[in-house]
Scaffold this motif. Structure first.
Motif, PDB file in Angstrom:
ATOM      1  N   VAL A 139       0.842  -1.196   0.000  1.00 26.17           N
ATOM      2  CA  VAL A 139       0.000   0.000   0.000  1.00 26.17           C
ATOM      3  C   VAL A 139       0.879   1.249   0.000  1.00 26.17           C
ATOM      4  CG1 VAL A 139      -1.656   1.361   1.346  1.00 26.17           C
ATOM      5  CG2 VAL A 139      -1.947  -1.107   1.162  1.00 26.17           C
ATOM      6  N   ILE A 140       1.929   1.206   0.803  1.00 29.62           N
ATOM      7  CA  ILE A 140       2.816   2.366   0.935  1.00 29.62           C
ATOM      8  C   ILE A 140       3.604   2.603  -0.346  1.00 29.62           C
ATOM      9  CG2 ILE A 140       4.775   3.324   2.209  1.00 29.62           C
ATOM     10  CD1 ILE A 140       3.793   1.643   4.627  1.00 29.62           C
ATOM     11  N   VAL A 141       4.226   1.543  -0.876  1.00 26.15           N
ATOM     12  CA  VAL A 141       5.110   1.734  -2.032  1.00 26.15           C
ATOM     13  C   VAL A 141       4.322   2.010  -3.305  1.00 26.15           C
ATOM     14  CG1 VAL A 141       5.311  -0.740  -2.598  1.00 26.15           C
ATOM     15  CG2 VAL A 141       7.139   0.834  -3.234  1.00 26.15           C
ATOM     16  N   THR A 142       3.214   1.304  -3.518  1.00 29.68           N
ATOM     17  CA  THR A 142       2.427   1.562  -4.728  1.00 29.68           C
ATOM     18  C   THR A 142       1.705   2.902  -4.645  1.00 29.68           C
ATOM     19  OG1 THR A 142       0.540   0.304  -3.851  1.00 29.68           O
ATOM     20  CG2 THR A 142       2.084  -0.879  -5.272  1.00 29.68           C
ATOM     21  N   GLY A 143       1.305   3.296  -3.435  1.00 28.50           N
ATOM     22  CA  GLY A 143       0.677   4.604  -3.277  1.00 28.50           C
ATOM     23  C   GLY A 143       1.649   5.733  -3.595  1.00 28.50           C
ATOM     24  N   THR A 144       2.878   5.596  -3.105  1.00 23.68           N
ATOM     25  CA  THR A 144       3.907   6.598  -3.384  1.00 23.68           C
ATOM     26  C   THR A 144       4.194   6.685  -4.877  1.00 23.68           C
ATOM     27  OG1 THR A 144       4.948   6.209  -1.223  1.00 23.68           O
ATOM     28  CG2 THR A 144       6.290   7.280  -2.917  1.00 23.68           C
ATOM     29  N   ALA A 145       4.433   5.524  -5.492  1.00 24.00           N
ATOM     30  CA  ALA A 145       4.737   5.504  -6.923  1.00 24.00           C
ATOM     31  C   ALA A 145       3.536   5.939  -7.757  1.00 24.00           C
ATOM     32  CB  ALA A 145       5.183   4.105  -7.340  1.00 24.00           C
ATOM     33  N   GLY A 146       2.327   5.552  -7.334  1.00 21.21           N
ATOM     34  CA  GLY A 146       1.121   5.927  -8.076  1.00 21.21           C
ATOM     35  C   GLY A 146       0.894   7.423  -8.095  1.00 21.21           C
ATOM     36  N   LEU A 147       1.107   8.071  -6.960  1.00 21.40           N
ATOM     37  CA  LEU A 147       0.959   9.534  -6.904  1.00 21.40           C
ATOM     38  C   LEU A 147       1.991  10.219  -7.795  1.00 21.40           C
ATOM     39  CD1 LEU A 147       0.279  10.072  -3.090  1.00 21.40           C
ATOM     40  CD2 LEU A 147      -1.337  10.412  -4.977  1.00 21.40           C
ATOM     41  N   ALA A 148       3.202   9.676  -7.801  1.00 20.21           N
ATOM     42  CA  ALA A 148       4.250  10.249  -8.650  1.00 20.21           C
ATOM     43  C   ALA A 148       3.895  10.085 -10.126  1.00 20.21           C
ATOM     44  CB  ALA A 148       5.595   9.593  -8.338  1.00 20.21           C
ATOM     45  N   HIS A 149       3.350   8.928 -10.506  1.00 16.90           N
ATOM     46  CA  HIS A 149       2.933   8.710 -11.892  1.00 16.90           C
ATOM     47  C   HIS A 149       1.763   9.619 -12.257  1.00 16.90           C
ATOM     48  CE1 HIS A 149       5.175   5.415 -13.816  1.00 16.90           C
ATOM     49  NE2 HIS A 149       5.398   4.977 -12.588  1.00 16.90           N
ATOM     50  N   ALA A 150       0.838   9.822 -11.324  1.00 20.69           N
ATOM     51  CA  ALA A 150      -0.293  10.711 -11.582  1.00 20.69           C
ATOM     52  C   ALA A 150       0.191  12.136 -11.848  1.00 20.69           C
ATOM     53  CB  ALA A 150      -1.258  10.694 -10.400  1.00 20.69           C
ATOM     54  N   ALA A 151       1.253  12.531 -11.146  1.00 18.21           N
ATOM     55  CA  ALA A 151       1.793  13.879 -11.309  1.00 18.21           C
ATOM     56  C   ALA A 151       2.363  14.109 -12.704  1.00 18.21           C
ATOM     57  CB  ALA A 151       2.858  14.147 -10.257  1.00 18.21           C
ATOM     58  N   ILE A 152       2.804  13.025 -13.377  1.00 16.78           N
ATOM     59  CA  ILE A 152       3.360  13.180 -14.729  1.00 16.78           C
ATOM     60  C   ILE A 152       2.371  12.703 -15.805  1.00 16.78           C
ATOM     61  CG2 ILE A 152       5.748  13.013 -13.933  1.00 16.78           C
ATOM     62  CD1 ILE A 152       5.852  10.150 -14.869  1.00 16.78           C
ATOM     63  N   GLY A 153       1.108  12.488 -15.420  1.00 12.49           N
ATOM     64  CA  GLY A 153       0.049  12.184 -16.385  1.00 12.49           C
ATOM     65  C   GLY A 153      -0.040  10.751 -16.852  1.00 12.49           C
ATOM     66  N   ASN A 154       0.442   9.794 -16.046  1.00 18.08           N
ATOM     67  CA  ASN A 154       0.437   8.390 -16.464  1.00 18.08           C
ATOM     68  C   ASN A 154      -0.672   7.566 -15.819  1.00 18.08           C
ATOM     69  OD1 ASN A 154       2.618   8.712 -18.135  1.00 18.08           O
ATOM     70  ND2 ASN A 154       4.108   7.754 -16.770  1.00 18.08           N
ATOM     71  N   VAL A 155      -1.821   8.187 -15.505  1.00 14.32           N
ATOM     72  CA  VAL A 155      -2.898   7.470 -14.829  1.00 14.32           C
ATOM     73  C   VAL A 155      -4.229   7.723 -15.527  1.00 14.32           C
ATOM     74  CG1 VAL A 155      -4.189   7.202 -12.667  1.00 14.32           C
ATOM     75  CG2 VAL A 155      -1.712   7.582 -12.598  1.00 14.32           C
ATOM     76  N   ASN A 156      -4.991   6.649 -15.792  1.00 12.87           N
ATOM     77  CA  ASN A 156      -6.342   6.727 -16.330  1.00 12.87           C
ATOM     78  C   ASN A 156      -7.320   6.545 -15.165  1.00 12.87           C
ATOM     79  OD1 ASN A 156      -8.905   6.153 -17.450  1.00 12.87           O
ATOM     80  ND2 ASN A 156      -8.013   5.267 -19.295  1.00 12.87           N
ATOM     81  N   ILE A 157      -7.822   7.643 -14.610  1.00 15.13           N
ATOM     82  CA  ILE A 157      -8.658   7.594 -13.418  1.00 15.13           C
ATOM     83  C   ILE A 157      -9.964   6.843 -13.671  1.00 15.13           C
ATOM     84  CG2 ILE A 157      -9.945   8.975 -11.746  1.00 15.13           C
ATOM     85  CD1 ILE A 157      -6.955   9.054 -11.342  1.00 15.13           C
ATOM     86  N   HIS A 158     -10.559   6.996 -14.864  1.00 13.67           N
ATOM     87  CA  HIS A 158     -11.811   6.304 -15.178  1.00 13.67           C
ATOM     88  C   HIS A 158     -11.626   4.787 -15.097  1.00 13.67           C
ATOM     89  CE1 HIS A 158     -15.735   5.574 -16.911  1.00 13.67           C
ATOM     90  NE2 HIS A 158     -15.195   4.849 -17.873  1.00 13.67           N
ATOM     91  N   MET A 159     -10.506   4.292 -15.609  1.00  8.99           N
ATOM     92  CA  MET A 159     -10.247   2.856 -15.548  1.00  8.99           C
ATOM     93  C   MET A 159      -9.962   2.406 -14.121  1.00  8.99           C
ATOM     94  SD  MET A 159      -7.636   0.501 -17.811  1.00  8.99           S
ATOM     95  CE  MET A 159      -8.800   0.499 -19.195  1.00  8.99           C
TER      96      MET A 159
END
Length: 264
Positions: A198-218
């Protein structure tokens, strides 16, 4: 709403709840080959989805008292900076290469990572047949607890960087190593691994979201299936042997790596 995305989320969540591993190994290639998502978006989307899914699994394990928080703390000391470094490397590559070349680099990187994890899992299966080596390693750690702590932090850093780069490894790498390093019941290892994930994927996920690599709808569609899936899997994790599930993940992993590298 795409029902197959929600069903895919349930299957992956259920597997993670039982074994503590397999989320990124299955979900990332599923998004690329079945849902048609680009590799870079698949990595970021999987991380955000995975962190939220595993939070519910961690809550279930916390209620079952199958989490070792002291180990989670040591892993997080390494995994958080490791994950941020991995995402930073990925972002630097995106700035240097063209969009098409960048996607090929990620695809090849995922293929190589999957091959490496396939070898890791095979080695881990073979190693289980010879428990004497595990006993000697644990005896060495018992004589030098400081060494065990340092190695746990190092494991967190290496695993975290792998997660930041590829979205995989938060379960497979950590679980395989923890099995050797700590003589704990399987359910406690799974619960500990899920919370640190939870900690490591949350950290990395937020960083990816900051650079536009996340599809929130999916992410939202996946969560509709993965949350009940991981709760169900976590609840019965003490009762179901996971050898067959791990074997299926191994076969899927091997086939996916071949596809990523253009061999199949």
């Amino acid at each position: 709403m795409d029902l197959k995305v929600t069903i895919g989320g349930w299957v992956v969540g259920f597997l993670v709840g039982i074994t503590g591993m397999g989320g990124g190994l299955i979900m990332t290639p599923l998004m690329i080959f079945v849902f048609g998502v680009s590799p870079s978006i698949a990595v970021g989307t999987d991380l955000v989805y995975s962190s939220i899914t595993k939070l519910f699994g961690a809550m279930q394990h916390w209620r079952q008292q199958t989490i070792r928080f002291s180990i989670v703390k040591l892993l997080a000391l390494g995994s958080v900076p490791g994950a941020l470094l991995g995402v930073s490397i990925l972002d630097a590559l995106r700035r240097v290469f063209s969009a098409n070349d960048f996607q090929h680099i990620i695809s090849d990187g995922l293929g190589i990572t999957y091959l490496g994890l396939t070898g890791w899992m095979v080695w881990n299966m073979v190693r289980k047949r010879n428990a004497e080596n595990d006993v000697s390693i644990r005896a060495a750690y018992a004589r030098d607890p400081g060494r065990q702590k340092r190695h746990t932090v190092l494991l967190g850093f290496v695993g975290g960087m792998l997660v930041g780069l590829t979205s995989v490894g938060s379960g497979t790498v950590f679980m395989a190593a923890l099995l050797v390093m700590y003589p704990l019941p399987a359910a406690q290892l799974v619960g500990t691994d899920i919370l640190q994930a939870v900690i490591v994927t949350g950290t990395a996920g937020l960083a990816h979201a900051a650079i536009g690599n996340v599809n929130i709808h999916m992410v939202l569609q996946l969560l509709l299936g993965s949350i009940p899936g991981i709760l169900m899997g976590s609840r019965i994790s003490k009762k179901i042997p996971d050898a067959a599930i791990r074997f299926c993940i191994l076969m899927l992993l091997m086939g996916t790596s071949m596809q990523m590298l253009g061999v199949l």
